[in-house]
Each structure stands twice: as structure tokens, then as C-alpha cells.
Scaffold this active site. Structure first.
Site, PDB file in Angstrom:
ATOM      1  N   HIS A   4       0.788  -1.230   0.000  1.00 38.03           N
ATOM      2  CA  HIS A   4       0.000   0.000   0.000  1.00 38.03           C
ATOM      3  C   HIS A   4       0.820   1.280   0.000  1.00 38.03           C
ATOM      4  O   HIS A   4       0.264   2.368  -0.088  1.00 38.03           O
ATOM      5  CB  HIS A   4      -0.933   0.002   1.219  1.00 38.03           C
ATOM      6  CG  HIS A   4      -1.789  -1.218   1.297  1.00 38.03           C
ATOM      7  ND1 HIS A   4      -1.481  -2.300   2.088  1.00 38.03           N
ATOM      8  CD2 HIS A   4      -2.938  -1.536   0.645  1.00 38.03           C
ATOM      9  CE1 HIS A   4      -2.403  -3.248   1.931  1.00 38.03           C
ATOM     10  NE2 HIS A   4      -3.290  -2.812   1.071  1.00 38.03           N
ATOM     11  N   GLY A  20      -6.857  11.817   8.523  1.00 38.60           N
ATOM     12  CA  GLY A  20      -7.632  10.827   7.775  1.00 38.60           C
ATOM     13  C   GLY A  20      -7.597  11.100   6.274  1.00 38.60           C
ATOM     14  O   GLY A  20      -7.451  10.189   5.463  1.00 38.60           O
ATOM     15  N   ARG A  24      -5.713  16.513   3.153  1.00 41.52           N
ATOM     16  CA  ARG A  24      -5.313  17.234   4.355  1.00 41.52           C
ATOM     17  C   ARG A  24      -3.809  17.036   4.591  1.00 41.52           C
ATOM     18  O   ARG A  24      -3.105  17.954   5.011  1.00 41.52           O
ATOM     19  CB  ARG A  24      -6.153  16.715   5.536  1.00 41.52           C
ATOM     20  CG  ARG A  24      -6.073  17.457   6.862  1.00 41.52           C
ATOM     21  CD  ARG A  24      -5.983  18.935   6.758  1.00 41.52           C
ATOM     22  NE  ARG A  24      -7.190  19.632   6.408  1.00 41.52           N
ATOM     23  CZ  ARG A  24      -8.093  20.149   7.240  1.00 41.52           C
ATOM     24  NH1 ARG A  24      -7.942  20.001   8.523  1.00 41.52           N
ATOM     25  NH2 ARG A  24      -9.120  20.822   6.786  1.00 41.52           N
ATOM     26  N   ARG A  43      -3.265   4.366  -4.308  1.00 40.63           N
ATOM     27  CA  ARG A  43      -4.663   4.652  -3.924  1.00 40.63           C
ATOM     28  C   ARG A  43      -4.895   6.120  -3.562  1.00 40.63           C
ATOM     29  O   ARG A  43      -5.807   6.431  -2.783  1.00 40.63           O
ATOM     30  CB  ARG A  43      -5.103   3.784  -2.734  1.00 40.63           C
ATOM     31  CG  ARG A  43      -5.285   2.341  -3.118  1.00 40.63           C
ATOM     32  CD  ARG A  43      -5.638   1.478  -1.931  1.00 40.63           C
ATOM     33  NE  ARG A  43      -5.650   0.095  -2.377  1.00 40.63           N
ATOM     34  CZ  ARG A  43      -6.749  -0.659  -2.449  1.00 40.63           C
ATOM     35  NH1 ARG A  43      -7.899  -0.188  -2.082  1.00 40.63           N
ATOM     36  NH2 ARG A  43      -6.680  -1.884  -2.886  1.00 40.63           N
ATOM     37  N   ARG A  87      -1.882  10.766  15.200  1.00 41.37           N
ATOM     38  CA  ARG A  87      -3.091  11.018  14.415  1.00 41.37           C
ATOM     39  C   ARG A  87      -3.582  12.419  14.710  1.00 41.37           C
ATOM     40  O   ARG A  87      -3.685  12.824  15.883  1.00 41.37           O
ATOM     41  CB  ARG A  87      -4.159   9.972  14.762  1.00 41.37           C
ATOM     42  CG  ARG A  87      -5.553  10.338  14.294  1.00 41.37           C
ATOM     43  CD  ARG A  87      -6.503   9.169  14.277  1.00 41.37           C
ATOM     44  NE  ARG A  87      -7.885   9.595  14.425  1.00 41.37           N
ATOM     45  CZ  ARG A  87      -8.591  10.262  13.501  1.00 41.37           C
ATOM     46  NH1 ARG A  87      -8.042  10.588  12.349  1.00 41.37           N
ATOM     47  NH2 ARG A  87      -9.839  10.619  13.740  1.00 41.37           N
ATOM     48  N   GLY A  89      -6.912  14.389  13.859  1.00 45.06           N
ATOM     49  CA  GLY A  89      -8.214  14.141  13.247  1.00 45.06           C
ATOM     50  C   GLY A  89      -9.322  14.996  13.822  1.00 45.06           C
ATOM     51  O   GLY A  89      -9.081  15.926  14.586  1.00 45.06           O
ATOM     52  N   SER A  90     -10.544  14.627  13.445  1.00 46.60           N
ATOM     53  CA  SER A  90     -11.708  15.324  13.984  1.00 46.60           C
ATOM     54  C   SER A  90     -12.577  14.317  14.732  1.00 46.60           C
ATOM     55  O   SER A  90     -12.403  13.103  14.595  1.00 46.60           O
ATOM     56  CB  SER A  90     -12.508  15.988  12.856  1.00 46.60           C
ATOM     57  OG  SER A  90     -13.005  14.990  11.993  1.00 46.60           O
ATOM     58  N   GLU A 179     -14.612   9.094  17.309  1.00 42.85           N
ATOM     59  CA  GLU A 179     -13.954   9.132  16.004  1.00 42.85           C
ATOM     60  C   GLU A 179     -13.885   7.687  15.530  1.00 42.85           C
ATOM     61  O   GLU A 179     -14.631   6.860  16.049  1.00 42.85           O
ATOM     62  CB  GLU A 179     -12.602   9.852  16.091  1.00 42.85           C
ATOM     63  CG  GLU A 179     -11.655   9.382  17.167  1.00 42.85           C
ATOM     64  CD  GLU A 179     -10.841   8.183  16.752  1.00 42.85           C
ATOM     65  OE1 GLU A 179     -11.224   7.077  17.181  1.00 42.85           O
ATOM     66  OE2 GLU A 179      -9.818   8.338  16.073  1.00 42.85           O
ATOM     67  N   MET A 180     -13.025   7.353  14.574  1.00 35.78           N
ATOM     68  CA  MET A 180     -13.117   6.010  14.002  1.00 35.78           C
ATOM     69  C   MET A 180     -11.773   5.283  13.808  1.00 35.78           C
ATOM     70  O   MET A 180     -11.728   4.267  13.114  1.00 35.78           O
ATOM     71  CB  MET A 180     -13.880   6.072  12.660  1.00 35.78           C
ATOM     72  CG  MET A 180     -15.231   6.762  12.801  1.00 35.78           C
ATOM     73  SD  MET A 180     -16.247   6.740  11.326  1.00 35.78           S
ATOM     74  CE  MET A 180     -16.930   5.095  11.434  1.00 35.78           C
ATOM     75  N   GLU A 181     -10.693   5.777  14.415  1.00 34.41           N
ATOM     76  CA  GLU A 181      -9.375   5.198  14.125  1.00 34.41           C
ATOM     77  C   GLU A 181      -8.455   4.934  15.324  1.00 34.41           C
ATOM     78  O   GLU A 181      -7.574   4.071  15.242  1.00 34.41           O
ATOM     79  CB  GLU A 181      -8.599   6.112  13.148  1.00 34.41           C
ATOM     80  CG  GLU A 181      -9.190   6.230  11.756  1.00 34.41           C
ATOM     81  CD  GLU A 181     -10.318   7.239  11.668  1.00 34.41           C
ATOM     82  OE1 GLU A 181     -10.459   8.074  12.586  1.00 34.41           O
ATOM     83  OE2 GLU A 181     -11.088   7.184  10.681  1.00 34.41           O
ATOM     84  N   SER A 203     -15.349  18.561  15.662  1.00 30.52           N
ATOM     85  CA  SER A 203     -15.978  19.127  14.460  1.00 30.52           C
ATOM     86  C   SER A 203     -17.491  19.211  14.598  1.00 30.52           C
ATOM     87  O   SER A 203     -18.146  19.961  13.882  1.00 30.52           O
ATOM     88  CB  SER A 203     -15.624  18.290  13.232  1.00 30.52           C
ATOM     89  OG  SER A 203     -16.062  16.957  13.413  1.00 30.52           O
ATOM     90  N   ASP A 204     -18.046  18.409  15.519  1.00 34.09           N
ATOM     91  CA  ASP A 204     -19.504  18.431  15.704  1.00 34.09           C
ATOM     92  C   ASP A 204     -19.835  17.915  17.104  1.00 34.09           C
ATOM     93  O   ASP A 204     -18.992  17.329  17.766  1.00 34.09           O
ATOM     94  CB  ASP A 204     -20.199  17.592  14.627  1.00 34.09           C
ATOM     95  CG  ASP A 204     -19.651  16.180  14.557  1.00 34.09           C
ATOM     96  OD1 ASP A 204     -18.641  15.963  13.869  1.00 34.09           O
ATOM     97  OD2 ASP A 204     -20.206  15.293  15.230  1.00 34.09           O
ATOM     98  N   ARG A 217     -13.270  25.317  10.924  1.00 32.51           N
ATOM     99  CA  ARG A 217     -12.371  24.339  11.537  1.00 32.51           C
ATOM    100  C   ARG A 217     -10.918  24.757  11.412  1.00 32.51           C
ATOM    101  O   ARG A 217     -10.063  24.270  12.131  1.00 32.51           O
ATOM    102  CB  ARG A 217     -12.539  22.977  10.858  1.00 32.51           C
ATOM    103  CG  ARG A 217     -13.594  22.152  11.520  1.00 32.51           C
ATOM    104  CD  ARG A 217     -13.738  20.824  10.834  1.00 32.51           C
ATOM    105  NE  ARG A 217     -15.099  20.646  10.362  1.00 32.51           N
ATOM    106  CZ  ARG A 217     -15.474  19.724   9.501  1.00 32.51           C
ATOM    107  NH1 ARG A 217     -14.602  18.913   8.975  1.00 32.51           N
ATOM    108  NH2 ARG A 217     -16.727  19.629   9.148  1.00 32.51           N
TER     109      ARG A 217
END
Ligand code: HPA
Length: 232
Positions: A4, A20, A24, A43, A87, A89-90, A179-181, A203-204, A217
Site C-alpha cells: 500500500h 484521515g 489534508r 490509492r 493522528r 483528526g476530527s 472518532e473512528m481510528e 468538528s460536531d 475548523r
């Protein structure tokens, strides 16, 4: 070169910032770094190495979710010798006192994912930030007079939850935001012997339903970046 990441050994610095969004990553390289070289295009998951205050630092997108950051963090550590993974991130706030645009350090990452099951610990492993990186980041935030929250965050596999109230159970346990990571990053770093820290801007808010526009942001993003870059 890995499946990758089409870089050579030595192309990637010991410390890497991981947003992410690959665009960015390009923005961070263009805005904050000098003598920038692109090391990955596979990718479109763009990765760059450059200098910050004469220190080498890399920045690369991770994509969204634990499978994606799981792949990239594994290859960065095992094939490219990356030692510090940060990381940037938001997240979405779970708590009334955690406002949009605030900065959060992910002290630990709870999760609803099965990612940790591969390690087969005889109980629940608690994925945590590296203490050295955390202390350095906090010292820099204090120096810059940027207020931060630090606490447990949720790394969720689900963005559109069939039960829109499920988050309240995590909020009840004091979890600051979703978040997701982070959990996959902390787990891989622990297993593979690297250091990791997750820095987020809110962010929210799931509490107030408020959300920031991408322009809004920008300011807190810059504050988060100043803290993260100091870890080079
Ligand atoms: N859920 C998951 N990830 C996020 C969110 C959210 O509400 N906001 C920013 N990242």
C-alpha cells in the site's frame, strides 16, 4: 515498498502525522513543511516527508476507519521503521463541556470494533496513548496557551448508527468524543513497539447537534497542528 506504500526505506521520517484525509496531508505538507517530497501515491493515499524547524517529519493520510489506519500504521512501523505516529483528526463530542472547535488528547480509546481480538489477550486490553508523546504535547499546548481536554474517546466502526441513542451509554461512562481510528492505532503501536498519540479537534457535537463548517475548523486545526508538529 509495501502493498500500500510505494516508498523506499529511509523515505519516511521517524515521526509521522496522520490525518484521515490525504488532501489534508498535502495541505499540511504545503503549509507547514519545507523541502517536501511525496513518498506515496498508491490509492491516492498521499504521503510526504519534509522539514519542520530543521527536523524531518512525515505526514500521510490514513483513510477512514480502523481497517484502513490498521493497514497503514502496520506497514509504517514494520517496513519503514516509523517510531512516533500522531493522528491529527476530527471527532464528535459526547459531553456538554466539550465544545465544537475544542482540542482533545485521546488518553485511551474504547471501541465497538473487533480489531483487538486478533491479539487474543485473556481479557479486555485498554488501548492507550504513549505517555512521553502525551506529556510533550501537553507541555506544548500549555506553552502556546491552548486549552485541551484529555480522556477516553470512542473509536467506532459505525458512523450511521441504527440506534441513534447508542452513544449515550458511552457518554454516561465519561467518554469525551467519537472518532473512528484511534483504537487500531494504539493497538498496533503497542503490539509492534512504537509510540502513538491521537490529537483531535471537535468538528460536531452529538449533544447540541452543532457542526463546524470547514472554514471554521481552520483555526483550531492550526492550533492542533502547532501541538502535533512540536513532536517532530
Ligand atoms: N462520528 C464518528 N466520527 C466522527 C464524527 C462522528 O460524529 N465526527 C467526526 N468524526
Amino acid at each position: 515498498m509495501t502493498v500500500h506504500i510505494n516508498a523506499k526505506k529511509g523515505d519516511i521520517a521517524e515521526t509521522i502525522l496522520l490525518p484521515g484525509d490525504p488532501l489534508r496531508a498535502k495541505f499540511i505538507a504545503d503549509t507547514f513543511l519545507e523541502d517536501v517530497k511525496c513518498f506515496n501515491t498508491v490509492r491516492n493515499m498521499l504521503g510526504f516527508t519534509g522539514n519542520w524547524n530543521d527536523k524531518a517529519i512525515s505526514v500521510m493520510g490514513t483513510g477512514m476507519g480502523m481497517p484502513s489506519i490498521g493497514i497503514y500504521s502496520h506497514e509504517l512501523i514494520t517496513e519503514f521503521g516509523v517510531k512516533n505516529l500522531i493522528r491529527v483528526g476530527s471527532c464528535g463530542s459526547f459531553q456538554p463541556h466539550v465544545k465544537v472547535r475544542d482540542v482533545i488528547f485521546g488518553l485511551s480509546a474504547s471501541t465497538n470494533s473487533r480489531f483487538a481480538h486478533q491479539f487474543d489477550t485473556p481479557g479486555t486490553y485498554a488501548p492507550t496513548a504513549d505517555f512521553d508523546l502525551l506529556m510533550k504535547a501537553k507541555a506544548e499546548a500549555d506553552r502556546l496557551e491552548i486549552p485541551v481536554h484529555a480522556g477516553n474517546i470512542l473509536s467506532s466502526d459505525i458512523f450511521y448508527d441504527a440506534n441513534p441513542e447508542a452513544w449515550r451509554k458511552w457518554a454516561r461512562m465519561g467518554v469525551l468524543a467519537v472518532e473512528m481510528e484511534a483504537a487500531a492505532l494504539y493497538l498496533n503501536a503497542a503490539y509492534l513497539g512504537a509510540k502513538a498519540l491521537v490529537i483531535l479537534t471537535v468538528s460536531d457535537s452529538l449533544v447540541t447537534k452543532e457542526a463546524t463548517s470547514s472554514e471554521e475548523r481552520e483555526r483550531t486545526f492550526t492550533e492542533m497542528m502547532k501541538i502535533a508538529l512540536s513532536l517532530a
